[in-house]
Design a protein around this motif. Structure first.
Motif, short mmCIF file in Angstrom:
data_model
loop_
_atom_site.label_atom_id
_atom_site.label_comp_id
_atom_site.label_asym_id
_atom_site.label_seq_id
_atom_site.Cartn_x
_atom_site.Cartn_y
_atom_site.Cartn_z
N GLY A 68 -72.48 -10.65 2.36
CA GLY A 68 -71.18 -11.22 2.88
C GLY A 68 -72.06 -12.78 3.88
O GLY A 68 -71.60 -13.29 3.72
N MET A 69 -72.88 -12.22 4.66
CA MET A 69 -73.56 -13.06 5.03
C MET A 69 -74.02 -13.45 4.30
O MET A 69 -74.45 -14.72 4.92
N LEU A 70 -75.13 -13.31 3.64
CA LEU A 70 -76.12 -14.42 2.60
C LEU A 70 -74.99 -15.31 2.21
O LEU A 70 -75.01 -16.47 2.08
N THR A 71 -73.53 -15.02 1.60
CA THR A 71 -72.92 -15.40 0.91
C THR A 71 -72.28 -16.36 1.96
O THR A 71 -72.30 -17.95 1.24
N ALA A 72 -71.57 -16.76 3.30
CA ALA A 72 -71.30 -16.66 4.12
C ALA A 72 -72.50 -18.20 4.57
O ALA A 72 -71.95 -19.47 4.62
N LEU A 73 -73.50 -18.27 4.33
CA LEU A 73 -74.87 -19.11 4.66
C LEU A 73 -74.91 -20.00 4.05
O LEU A 73 -74.57 -21.07 3.89
N LEU A 74 -74.50 -19.43 2.32
CA LEU A 74 -74.73 -20.23 0.84
C LEU A 74 -73.58 -21.14 1.27
O LEU A 74 -73.69 -21.92 1.01
N LEU A 75 -72.25 -20.36 1.11
CA LEU A 75 -71.14 -21.43 0.91
C LEU A 75 -71.24 -22.45 2.31
O LEU A 75 -70.79 -23.44 2.36
N ARG A 76 -71.79 -22.34 3.88
CA ARG A 76 -71.65 -22.89 4.68
C ARG A 76 -72.56 -24.00 4.51
O ARG A 76 -72.01 -25.27 5.02
N LEU A 77 -73.87 -23.87 3.50
CA LEU A 77 -74.75 -25.09 3.52
C LEU A 77 -74.26 -26.63 3.03
O LEU A 77 -74.32 -27.39 2.83
N VAL A 78 -73.07 -25.62 2.46
CA VAL A 78 -73.01 -26.88 1.10
C VAL A 78 -71.15 -27.48 1.56
O VAL A 78 -71.33 -28.29 0.88
N GLY A 79 -70.80 -26.94 2.48
CA GLY A 79 -69.99 -27.88 3.50
C GLY A 79 -68.77 -26.79 2.82
O GLY A 79 -67.39 -27.45 2.79
N VAL A 80 -68.37 -25.69 2.55
CA VAL A 80 -67.22 -25.09 1.74
C VAL A 80 -66.35 -24.49 3.70
O VAL A 80 -67.13 -24.30 4.02
N PRO A 81 -65.47 -25.18 3.56
CA PRO A 81 -64.68 -24.71 4.94
C PRO A 81 -64.62 -23.14 5.43
O PRO A 81 -64.67 -22.21 4.88
N VAL A 82 -64.65 -22.99 7.07
CA VAL A 82 -64.99 -21.79 7.24
C VAL A 82 -63.56 -20.60 6.72
O VAL A 82 -64.10 -19.82 6.47
N GLU A 83 -62.57 -21.02 6.32
CA GLU A 83 -61.62 -20.48 6.00
C GLU A 83 -61.42 -19.53 4.98
O GLU A 83 -61.06 -18.71 4.69
N ALA A 84 -61.83 -21.02 3.95
CA ALA A 84 -62.24 -20.05 2.47
C ALA A 84 -63.82 -18.88 2.83
O ALA A 84 -63.56 -18.48 1.58
N VAL A 85 -64.47 -18.96 3.66
CA VAL A 85 -65.75 -18.63 3.79
C VAL A 85 -65.07 -17.12 3.97
O VAL A 85 -65.26 -15.80 3.33
N GLU A 86 -64.25 -16.73 5.48
CA GLU A 86 -63.32 -16.01 5.64
C GLU A 86 -62.62 -15.15 4.51
O GLU A 86 -62.72 -13.87 4.42
N ALA A 87 -62.16 -15.51 3.29
CA ALA A 87 -61.30 -15.31 2.53
C ALA A 87 -61.67 -14.91 0.83
O ALA A 87 -61.82 -13.69 0.97
N ASP A 88 -62.97 -14.57 1.16
CA ASP A 88 -63.55 -14.65 0.76
C ASP A 88 -64.37 -13.11 0.91
O ASP A 88 -64.51 -12.19 0.98
N TYR A 89 -64.86 -13.60 2.39
CA TYR A 89 -65.03 -11.84 2.99
C TYR A 89 -64.97 -10.86 3.11
O TYR A 89 -64.65 -10.27 2.45
N VAL A 90 -63.30 -11.23 3.56
CA VAL A 90 -62.61 -9.97 3.17
C VAL A 90 -61.96 -9.88 2.02
O VAL A 90 -61.69 -8.47 2.08
N ARG A 91 -61.71 -10.65 0.91
CA ARG A 91 -61.77 -9.73 0.23
C ARG A 91 -62.81 -8.57 -0.92
O ARG A 91 -62.22 -7.57 -1.73
#
Length: 235
Positions: free
Chosen positions: A150-173
């Motif tokens: 989940g942490m590595l995913t969050a770094l990847l998504l934020r690196l390319v500009g995915v909004p934090v809200e979407a990153v969190e939604a993916d994490y909690v899934r």
């Protein structure tokens, strides 16, 4: 295309494609996150190969891998323990567990993740380097596919500009997906809200951006450019 994937033997397999960025959606069939891929059946490995996976990155510690079957010969394999200090330093682990013992579950996760990102920054950088340099699709996993993955995913998504809200939604899934696990341990397979958004926010505040954090962690600018070109062109 659906993000949730049904690969026999795992319950928390998800493609990282289809997330909105300022320049378009992230690409499918590039990065796939999962719970322990070494539990995939022969049919599950066939599904991964047919999906375009060519590299498997294991984020677990060495002791967690001792009971694994032999590595599947059709894939390139790499292993990097993302919680190296927690897994390898008994005195630090005992001190950390004492510090977080009376915290609520969300704050325990926040403390663990923040400290892992700082103490094991080089490891996170090496993991991103493997993703950037790989040919074909990459499947990366830990045990449940929620903490290290989940942490590595969050770094990847934020690196390319995915909004934090979407990153969190993916994490909690992950908590929803892991509820289907036959060997689920109650209370352990949780991904609380208010964790990954705070942790990524702290990292960006401290370093300026996820890109700056990864450069500090040893990732080369050329690797980040390669990763962006494959995963989110134009980002």
């Amino acid at each position: 295309m659906p993000r949730d994937l049904d690969w026999n033997g795992c319950v928390n397999v998800r493609d990282l494609g289809g997330f909105a960025t300022p320049t378009g959606d992230t690409a499918f069939e590039v990065f796939v996150r999962a719970d322990n891929a070494r539990k995939l059946t022969a049919a599950g490995w066939d599904a991964a190969r047919e999906y375009g996976i060519r590299t498997v990155l294991d984020l677990r510690s060495e002791p967690e891998c001792t009971a694994d079957p032999p590595a599947h010969a059709d894939f390139a394999h790499a292993r990097l323990s993302l919680f190296e200090h927690f897994d390898g330093d008994e005195s630090y682990r005992a001190e950390l567990m004492e510090r977080v013992a009376n915290l609520d579950v969300a704050e325990r996760h926040r403390v663990l993740y923040r400290e892992a990102l700082e103490r094991d920054a080089v490891r996170f950088g090496e993991a991103v380097g493997v993703l950037a340099d790989a040919d074909g699709g990459v499947l990366f996993h830990c045990v449940g596919g929620k903490d290290r993955t989940g942490m590595l995913t969050a770094l990847l998504l934020r690196l390319v500009g995915v909004p934090v809200e979407a990153v969190e939604a993916d994490y909690v899934r992950s908590e929803i997906r892991l509820a289907a696990a036959p060997d689920r341990e109650p209370g352990l397979n949780v991904t609380p809200r208010g964790v990954i958004d705070h942790v990524i926010g702290d990292t960006e505040a401290r370093h300026g951006s996820v890109e700056a954090y990864l450069l500090h962690a040893g990732v080369h600018a050329e690797q980040l450019a390669l990763l962006r070109a494959r995963f989110a062109p134009g980002s």
